[in-house]
Design a protein around this motif. Structure first.
Motif, PDB file in Angstrom:
ATOM      1  N   GLU A 140       8.700   3.809  -6.266  1.00  8.51           N
ATOM      2  CA  GLU A 140       8.946   5.093  -6.940  1.00  8.51           C
ATOM      3  C   GLU A 140      10.457   5.370  -6.959  1.00  8.51           C
ATOM      4  N   GLN A 141      10.888   6.157  -7.938  1.00  9.73           N
ATOM      5  CA  GLN A 141      12.316   6.480  -8.054  1.00  9.73           C
ATOM      6  C   GLN A 141      12.811   7.279  -6.847  1.00  9.73           C
ATOM      7  N   VAL A 142      11.963   8.211  -6.364  1.00  6.86           N
ATOM      8  CA  VAL A 142      12.337   9.034  -5.208  1.00  6.86           C
ATOM      9  C   VAL A 142      11.225   8.945  -4.156  1.00  6.86           C
ATOM     10  N   CYS A 143      11.604   9.177  -2.908  1.00  8.37           N
ATOM     11  CA  CYS A 143      10.599   9.114  -1.830  1.00  8.37           C
ATOM     12  C   CYS A 143       9.696  10.352  -1.817  1.00  8.37           C
ATOM     13  N   PHE A 144      10.220  11.471  -2.343  1.00  5.84           N
ATOM     14  CA  PHE A 144       9.447  12.726  -2.283  1.00  5.84           C
ATOM     15  C   PHE A 144       8.558  12.865  -3.525  1.00  5.84           C
ATOM     16  N   HIS A 145       7.586  11.963  -3.656  1.00 10.79           N
ATOM     17  CA  HIS A 145       6.746  11.962  -4.864  1.00 10.79           C
ATOM     18  C   HIS A 145       5.355  12.533  -4.607  1.00 10.79           C
ATOM     19  N   ASN A 146       5.143  13.108  -3.426  1.00  3.85           N
ATOM     20  CA  ASN A 146       3.851  13.741  -3.116  1.00  3.85           C
ATOM     21  C   ASN A 146       4.013  15.256  -3.020  1.00  3.85           C
ATOM     22  N   LYS A 147       2.929  15.964  -3.345  1.00  2.00           N
ATOM     23  CA  LYS A 147       2.942  17.425  -3.226  1.00  2.00           C
ATOM     24  C   LYS A 147       2.011  17.848  -2.102  1.00  2.00           C
ATOM     25  N   LEU A 148       2.408  18.893  -1.379  1.00  2.00           N
ATOM     26  CA  LEU A 148       1.486  19.468  -0.390  1.00  2.00           C
ATOM     27  C   LEU A 148       0.497  20.340  -1.148  1.00  2.00           C
ATOM     28  N   GLU A 149      -0.780  20.118  -0.898  1.00  2.00           N
ATOM     29  CA  GLU A 149      -1.808  20.882  -1.630  1.00  2.00           C
ATOM     30  C   GLU A 149      -1.662  22.375  -1.345  1.00  2.00           C
ATOM     31  N   LYS A 150      -1.988  23.178  -2.364  1.00  2.00           N
ATOM     32  CA  LYS A 150      -1.792  24.639  -2.225  1.00  2.00           C
ATOM     33  C   LYS A 150      -3.023  25.322  -1.647  1.00  2.00           C
TER      34      LYS A 150
ATOM     35  N   ARG B   4      -3.071   4.429  -0.481  1.00  2.00           N
ATOM     36  CA  ARG B   4      -2.345   5.078  -1.574  1.00  2.00           C
ATOM     37  C   ARG B   4      -1.467   4.083  -2.329  1.00  2.00           C
ATOM     38  N   SER B   5      -0.716   3.261  -1.562  1.00  2.00           N
ATOM     39  CA  SER B   5       0.166   2.268  -2.182  1.00  2.00           C
ATOM     40  C   SER B   5      -0.646   1.279  -3.007  1.00  2.00           C
ATOM     41  N   LEU B   6      -1.825   0.925  -2.481  1.00  2.00           N
ATOM     42  CA  LEU B   6      -2.686  -0.028  -3.181  1.00  2.00           C
ATOM     43  C   LEU B   6      -3.019   0.478  -4.579  1.00  2.00           C
ATOM     44  N   PHE B   7      -3.416   1.748  -4.671  1.00  2.00           N
ATOM     45  CA  PHE B   7      -3.792   2.315  -5.969  1.00  2.00           C
ATOM     46  C   PHE B   7      -2.580   2.455  -6.888  1.00  2.00           C
ATOM     47  N   ILE B   8      -1.421   2.802  -6.294  1.00  2.00           N
ATOM     48  CA  ILE B   8      -0.215   2.928  -7.121  1.00  2.00           C
ATOM     49  C   ILE B   8       0.147   1.564  -7.702  1.00  2.00           C
ATOM     50  N   ASN B   9       0.049   0.521  -6.869  1.00  2.00           N
ATOM     51  CA  ASN B   9       0.369  -0.816  -7.361  1.00  2.00           C
ATOM     52  C   ASN B   9      -0.646  -1.288  -8.393  1.00  2.00           C
ATOM     53  N   LEU B  10      -1.904  -0.926  -8.164  1.00  2.00           N
ATOM     54  CA  LEU B  10      -2.947  -1.255  -9.146  1.00  2.00           C
ATOM     55  C   LEU B  10      -2.616  -0.619 -10.497  1.00  2.00           C
ATOM     56  N   ALA B  30      -9.912   2.278 -17.301  1.00  2.00           N
ATOM     57  CA  ALA B  30      -9.326   1.924 -15.994  1.00  2.00           C
ATOM     58  C   ALA B  30      -8.130   2.823 -15.714  1.00  2.00           C
ATOM     59  N   ASN B  31      -7.336   3.054 -16.764  1.00  2.00           N
ATOM     60  CA  ASN B  31      -6.141   3.880 -16.576  1.00  2.00           C
ATOM     61  C   ASN B  31      -6.482   5.330 -16.280  1.00  2.00           C
ATOM     62  N   ILE B  32      -7.534   5.827 -16.913  1.00  2.00           N
ATOM     63  CA  ILE B  32      -7.950   7.217 -16.645  1.00  2.00           C
ATOM     64  C   ILE B  32      -8.368   7.350 -15.176  1.00  2.00           C
ATOM     65  N   ILE B  33      -9.173   6.397 -14.701  1.00  2.00           N
ATOM     66  CA  ILE B  33      -9.638   6.439 -13.304  1.00  2.00           C
ATOM     67  C   ILE B  33      -8.442   6.361 -12.358  1.00  2.00           C
ATOM     68  N   ILE B  34      -7.530   5.447 -12.663  1.00  2.00           N
ATOM     69  CA  ILE B  34      -6.354   5.275 -11.790  1.00  2.00           C
ATOM     70  C   ILE B  34      -5.479   6.532 -11.805  1.00  2.00           C
ATOM     71  N   ALA B  35      -5.346   7.136 -12.985  1.00  2.00           N
ATOM     72  CA  ALA B  35      -4.537   8.353 -13.084  1.00  2.00           C
ATOM     73  C   ALA B  35      -5.135   9.474 -12.229  1.00  2.00           C
ATOM     74  N   ILE B  36      -6.472   9.614 -12.278  1.00  2.00           N
ATOM     75  CA  ILE B  36      -7.155  10.640 -11.476  1.00  2.00           C
ATOM     76  C   ILE B  36      -6.955  10.339  -9.982  1.00  2.00           C
ATOM     77  N   LEU B  37      -7.127   9.061  -9.625  1.00  2.00           N
ATOM     78  CA  LEU B  37      -6.956   8.665  -8.222  1.00  2.00           C
ATOM     79  C   LEU B  37      -5.530   8.937  -7.745  1.00  2.00           C
ATOM     80  N   GLN B  38      -4.570   8.664  -8.621  1.00  2.00           N
ATOM     81  CA  GLN B  38      -3.170   8.897  -8.253  1.00  2.00           C
ATOM     82  C   GLN B  38      -2.914  10.371  -7.954  1.00  2.00           C
ATOM     83  N   VAL B  39      -3.459  11.241  -8.832  1.00  2.00           N
ATOM     84  CA  VAL B  39      -3.260  12.684  -8.630  1.00  2.00           C
ATOM     85  C   VAL B  39      -3.858  13.104  -7.291  1.00  2.00           C
ATOM     86  N   ILE B  40      -5.081  12.591  -7.028  1.00  2.00           N
ATOM     87  CA  ILE B  40      -5.751  12.942  -5.761  1.00  2.00           C
ATOM     88  C   ILE B  40      -4.940  12.407  -4.582  1.00  2.00           C
ATOM     89  N   LEU B  41      -4.506  11.154  -4.685  1.00  2.00           N
ATOM     90  CA  LEU B  41      -3.823  10.509  -3.556  1.00  2.00           C
ATOM     91  C   LEU B  41      -2.414  11.037  -3.345  1.00  2.00           C
TER      92      LEU B  41
END
Lengths: 150, 150
Positions: A140-150, B4-10, B30-41
């Protein structure tokens, strides 16, 4: 109150823009002296940095000099801060590997350090950098790419 | 490699923009599923934060959400991070006074926390804030107002 704070407050009391209408030179010269003192007092040396407060390490905020994105938080001891100053590349102390490391020494994603800023307590530092690639080991471009859930 | 890294690399291997010309739906779904997983992760909870690595405290970078200036570096324990999340004001743990403190509780220069970002190792945090006054106890707008001499 520290010596530095004293002069900053003196500068504020005098006010850079307030010229005495009866004796205009007075504030003018006082302000010049205070401005010079401020520049001198706002320059910190390596010996001013308080490494002891946190057991020899200080936190380093790595910030992109152009975009102002905060890229990483890492740690430095005196030696790695000295190396950063000397080489112009960002150096740190790895707490997990217990060794000095230069950002990009393996990945090639080095960071050119443009300026080093020191905070009011001299126990935290910003490296203002121009990165040549992603800052994060995940890609990732920056290390701070995660958000704390609200 | 973490989950988390696994899914990002996927996600990177699949590529968000590369659509298979023979079976276009395959990569699309596949991309939709990965995008949803990324948001969650990429959503972290308080329990994900690694307070133990540095004895119960993590460094907090306070950054102006609008100007992107880095205002302060301070420290939080789990309780002060929880208070920040609940109240929307920036809370910290004072290492010198050994107590919780809210920025501005005495000066009135509070900070409204817009977003909390978490780094790749979950051991450092950014408060993105809208400050109602100077961040520094010296009266300066930011704590990082000194330069390391070159």
């Amino acid at each position: 109150m520290s010596c530095r704070s004293l002069f900053i407050n003196l500068a504020k009391i005098h006010g850079y823009c307030d010229i005495d209408p009866i004796f205009p030179q007075r504030n003018f010269f006082a302000n010049i002296i205070i401005a010079i003192l401020q520049v001198i007092l706002m320059q910190k040396s390596l010996d001013d940095i308080d490494f002891e407060k946190s057991g020899g390490l200080i936190p380093i905020i790595v910030q992109d000099a152009n975009t102002k994105d905060v890229l990483t938080l890492a740690y430095s001891n005196k030696e790695s801060l000295e190396l950063t100053k000397k080489t112009g590349n960002s150096w740190f102390w790895s707490r997990s590997r217990k060794k000095l490391w230069m950002k990009g020494e393996e990945s090639g994603n080095t960071q050119k350090v443009i300026e080093i800023l020191v905070d009011c307590d001299s126990d935290a530092v910003i490296y203002l950098v121009e990165p040549s690639g992603p800052a994060c080991h995940t890609g990732e471009q920056v290390c701070f790419h995660n958000k704390l859930e609200k």
